[in-house]
Design a protein around this motif. Structure first.
Motif, mmCIF file in Angstrom:
data_model
loop_
_atom_site.group_PDB
_atom_site.id
_atom_site.type_symbol
_atom_site.label_atom_id
_atom_site.label_comp_id
_atom_site.label_asym_id
_atom_site.label_seq_id
_atom_site.Cartn_x
_atom_site.Cartn_y
_atom_site.Cartn_z
ATOM 1 N N TYR A 1 -7.101 14.805 -8.020
ATOM 2 C CA TYR A 1 -8.218 14.023 -8.536
ATOM 3 C C TYR A 1 -8.962 14.695 -9.687
ATOM 4 O O TYR A 1 -9.613 14.026 -10.480
ATOM 5 C CB TYR A 1 -9.215 13.718 -7.401
ATOM 6 C CG TYR A 1 -8.613 12.888 -6.288
ATOM 7 C CD1 TYR A 1 -8.599 11.501 -6.359
ATOM 8 C CD2 TYR A 1 -8.045 13.503 -5.173
ATOM 9 C CE1 TYR A 1 -8.049 10.729 -5.343
ATOM 10 C CE2 TYR A 1 -7.481 12.742 -4.152
ATOM 11 C CZ TYR A 1 -7.492 11.359 -4.255
ATOM 12 O OH TYR A 1 -6.931 10.608 -3.246
ATOM 13 N N SER B 1 -1.675 4.418 -8.966
ATOM 14 C CA SER B 1 -1.665 2.954 -8.988
ATOM 15 C C SER B 1 -1.073 2.413 -10.281
ATOM 16 O O SER B 1 -1.202 1.238 -10.578
ATOM 17 C CB SER B 1 -3.098 2.415 -8.826
ATOM 18 O OG SER B 1 -3.645 2.820 -7.601
ATOM 19 N N ASN C 1 1.295 2.589 -4.141
ATOM 20 C CA ASN C 1 0.650 3.847 -4.463
ATOM 21 C C ASN C 1 1.738 4.876 -4.692
ATOM 22 O O ASN C 1 2.477 5.252 -3.787
ATOM 23 C CB ASN C 1 -0.260 4.290 -3.310
ATOM 24 C CG ASN C 1 -1.018 5.555 -3.631
ATOM 25 O OD1 ASN C 1 -0.434 6.614 -3.817
ATOM 26 N ND2 ASN C 1 -2.337 5.445 -3.687
ATOM 27 N N ASN D 1 0.826 -1.206 0.000
ATOM 28 C CA ASN D 1 0.000 0.000 0.000
ATOM 29 C C ASN D 1 0.858 1.253 0.000
ATOM 30 O O ASN D 1 0.590 2.220 -0.720
ATOM 31 C CB ASN D 1 -0.908 0.012 1.233
ATOM 32 C CG ASN D 1 -2.222 -0.701 0.987
ATOM 33 O OD1 ASN D 1 -2.720 -0.715 -0.130
ATOM 34 N ND2 ASN D 1 -2.766 -1.308 2.025
ATOM 35 N N SER E 1 -6.195 5.049 -15.970
ATOM 36 C CA SER E 1 -6.000 4.567 -14.609
ATOM 37 C C SER E 1 -7.266 3.924 -14.055
ATOM 38 O O SER E 1 -7.219 2.859 -13.430
ATOM 39 C CB SER E 1 -5.568 5.720 -13.700
ATOM 40 O OG SER E 1 -5.398 5.276 -12.375
ATOM 41 N N VAL E 2 -8.392 4.545 -14.315
ATOM 42 C CA VAL E 2 -9.676 3.990 -13.848
ATOM 43 C C VAL E 2 -9.946 2.649 -14.527
ATOM 44 O O VAL E 2 -10.342 1.675 -13.877
ATOM 45 C CB VAL E 2 -10.818 4.981 -14.115
ATOM 46 C CG1 VAL E 2 -12.166 4.327 -13.848
ATOM 47 C CG2 VAL E 2 -10.656 6.229 -13.254
ATOM 48 N N ASP F 1 -8.829 3.155 -10.200
ATOM 49 C CA ASP F 1 -8.355 4.196 -9.278
ATOM 50 C C ASP F 1 -8.159 5.489 -10.065
ATOM 51 O O ASP F 1 -7.464 5.510 -11.083
ATOM 52 C CB ASP F 1 -7.027 3.747 -8.652
ATOM 53 C CG ASP F 1 -6.543 4.694 -7.550
ATOM 54 O OD1 ASP F 1 -7.196 5.734 -7.320
ATOM 55 O OD2 ASP F 1 -5.507 4.392 -6.938
ATOM 56 N N ASN F 2 -8.775 6.579 -9.598
ATOM 57 C CA ASN F 2 -8.652 7.861 -10.297
ATOM 58 C C ASN F 2 -7.636 8.790 -9.633
ATOM 59 O O ASN F 2 -7.571 9.976 -9.934
ATOM 60 C CB ASN F 2 -10.023 8.558 -10.380
ATOM 61 C CG ASN F 2 -10.496 9.055 -9.018
ATOM 62 O OD1 ASN F 2 -10.024 8.604 -7.976
ATOM 63 N ND2 ASN F 2 -11.445 9.977 -9.032
ATOM 64 N N THR F 3 -6.821 8.255 -8.713
ATOM 65 C CA THR F 3 -5.833 9.056 -7.999
ATOM 66 C C THR F 3 -4.624 9.323 -8.890
ATOM 67 O O THR F 3 -4.002 8.390 -9.396
ATOM 68 C CB THR F 3 -5.369 8.332 -6.720
ATOM 69 O OG1 THR F 3 -6.509 7.908 -5.971
ATOM 70 C CG2 THR F 3 -4.500 9.254 -5.871
#
Length: 446
Positions: free
Chosen positions: A139, A161, A115, A111, A188-189, A194-196
């Motif tokens: 974001y 990610s 990330n 984690n 990414s999504v 993940d939209n980070t």
């Protein structure tokens, strides 16, 4: 030591792990999708379990089915290889709940380092140099654009990610930032749910240098030298070598010590890679950490004499590392070429199909990692890499000559491959002179 290990992967890395287990006297369980029913890894393992349809989301990424296969076969541990679930902290947590050993780092470490934005913060705290960029994740396009203007253009947009070049774009100016950010975030999504995102100053014409580390549960961390992975196409590595001809003895020492410090900062255990960007002035910056075995690990195995997969298994079983830093030295030079079933003349379009004839060479200092064979049907559902050709010689010139000779002997009929393209790179003057950056492919070919 474990009695039985399940390999939660496919292709050449699954075969590689099975062979390491066999040499250690450990029984293996292969999992396979319906598309991989005839795959080599399913044939070589002591047991094989079908875990679902061809789609990775329903098979190799299906955590419940993989854990069910583990429990049903009474395997004590899972080796994830690379890709798929290898850096999925949720899967690691599920393994822990099921009393199954995950051969890799803990969920907390994955984690923290998986990330990318969290990893940047951690490295800053550890005193590891990082590329200037955002300290907190972003974001939305609006907040990202505000941060980008503070950092300055051109700028690199990255998914927190991300990996394998997905969720990554370069924005040259304010005008093209919105489109590039939206595209990277959408990737990414789709790829990581993940939209980070985060932003970094774009480092022009760098080398991609990564340092192999491995740690045990006793707090020992050893670095096994660097790999130069600068020959890339759209952020996907194509040729890797060790050592790097751009690294001096003193810089190698500093980068190695920095990589160990980074790993110890998070209590790292198992095999991992600290990746750096090296600019033309000899400055290096932390880019990311891969918390798994790498595709290109064989070049390090050649120059170090250390079997990284066996070390991973030993560490996961609670044993200390079998190598000490003071005993490590790099011997000779190794190069790896990734052979993909793709057509370079058609924008590297994947070319699945039947391998009608296959011949792979051998000899002193030649290693072929593959899971294909004569008559094998390459499925269209997965990565196009079908083979890794790795060579070792006393120096870089000798390794290049050996690689050219080896590639010249490889015969793959029935599907298009990038063999000739790789051979051509090895004959480029800039490559021979060691004058390479991550822009080598686009500057010489695209």
């Amino acid at each position: 030591m474990f009695q039985k290990i399940l390999i939660a992967n496919r292709g050449e890395i699954a075969v590689r792990i099975i062979r390491a287990c066999r040499e250690m006297g450990i029984k293996t369980v292969a999992v396979y999708s319906e598309a991989d029913r005839d795959a080599l890894h399913a044939q070589l393992a002591d047991e094989a379990v079908c875990i679902g349809p061809a789609a990775a989301s329903e098979s190799y990424l299906n955590m419940e089915r993989i854990l069910s296969a583990t429990i049903a076969t009474k395997a004590e541990a899972i080796h994830p290889g690379f890709g798929f679930l290898s850096e999925n902290s949720k899967f690691v947590e599920m393994c822990e709940k099921c009393n199954v050993t995950f051969i890799g780092p803990s969920a907390a470490v994955i984690n923290k380092m998986g990330n990318k934005s969290e990893a940047r913060r951690t490295m800053m705290e550890a005193g590891v140099p990082v590329v200037p960029g955002t300290k907190e994740p972003v974001y939305t396009v609006e907040e990202a654009l505000q941060e980008a203007e503070k950092i300055g253009f051109p700028i690199m947009i990255k998914a927190s990610s991300g990996g394998g070049g997905k969720g990554m774009r370069i924005a040259e100016s304010r005008e093209d930032f919105r489109e590039n950010f939206s595209t990277a975030q959408r990737e990414s999504v789709n790829a990581f749910a993940d939209n980070t995102m985060y932003l970094e100053r774009y480092v022009g014409r760098p080398r991609h240098i990564e340092v192999q580390i491995i740690g045990d549960r006793l707090g020992n961390v050893v670095q096994l030298g660097e790999r130069d992975c600068s020959i890339q196409r759209r952020h996907q590595k194509m040729i890797e070598e060790s050592p790097s001809c751009a690294i001096t003895k003193e810089l190698r020492r500093i980068m190695g010590e920095t990589a160990v410090r980074a790993a110890k900062a998070v209590g790292y255990e198992s095999a991992g890679t600290i990746e750096f960007l090296l600019d033309g002035n000899g400055e290096f910056f932390f880019m990311e950490m891969n918390t798994r075995i790498q595709v290109e690990h064989p070049v390090t195995e050649f120059v170090s004499g250390v079997d990284l997969v066996k070390e991973q298994i030993r560490v996961a079983a609670g044993l200390p590392l079998s190598v000490k830093q003071e005993d490590f030295c790099m011997r000779g030079h190794a190069i790896e070429c990734r052979i993909n079933a793709e057509n370079p003349a058609k924008n590297f379009m994947p070319c699945p199909g039947v391998i009608e004839y296959l011949h792979v060479p051998g000899g002193n200092g030649v290693r072929i990692d593959t899971a294909v064979y004569n008559g094998y049907q390459i499925p269209p559902n997965y990565d196009s890499m079908i083979m890794k050709v790795i060579v070792h010689d006393k120096d870089r010139a000798g390794a290049i000559a050996k690689m050219r000779s080896t590639l010249g002997e490889v015969i793959i009929e029935g599907v298009q491959t990038n063999l000739d393209f790789q051979y051509d790179i090895l004959n480029q003057k800039d490559f021979l002179d060691g004058n390479v950056t991550t822009h080598f492919i686009e500057e010489h070919y695209e």
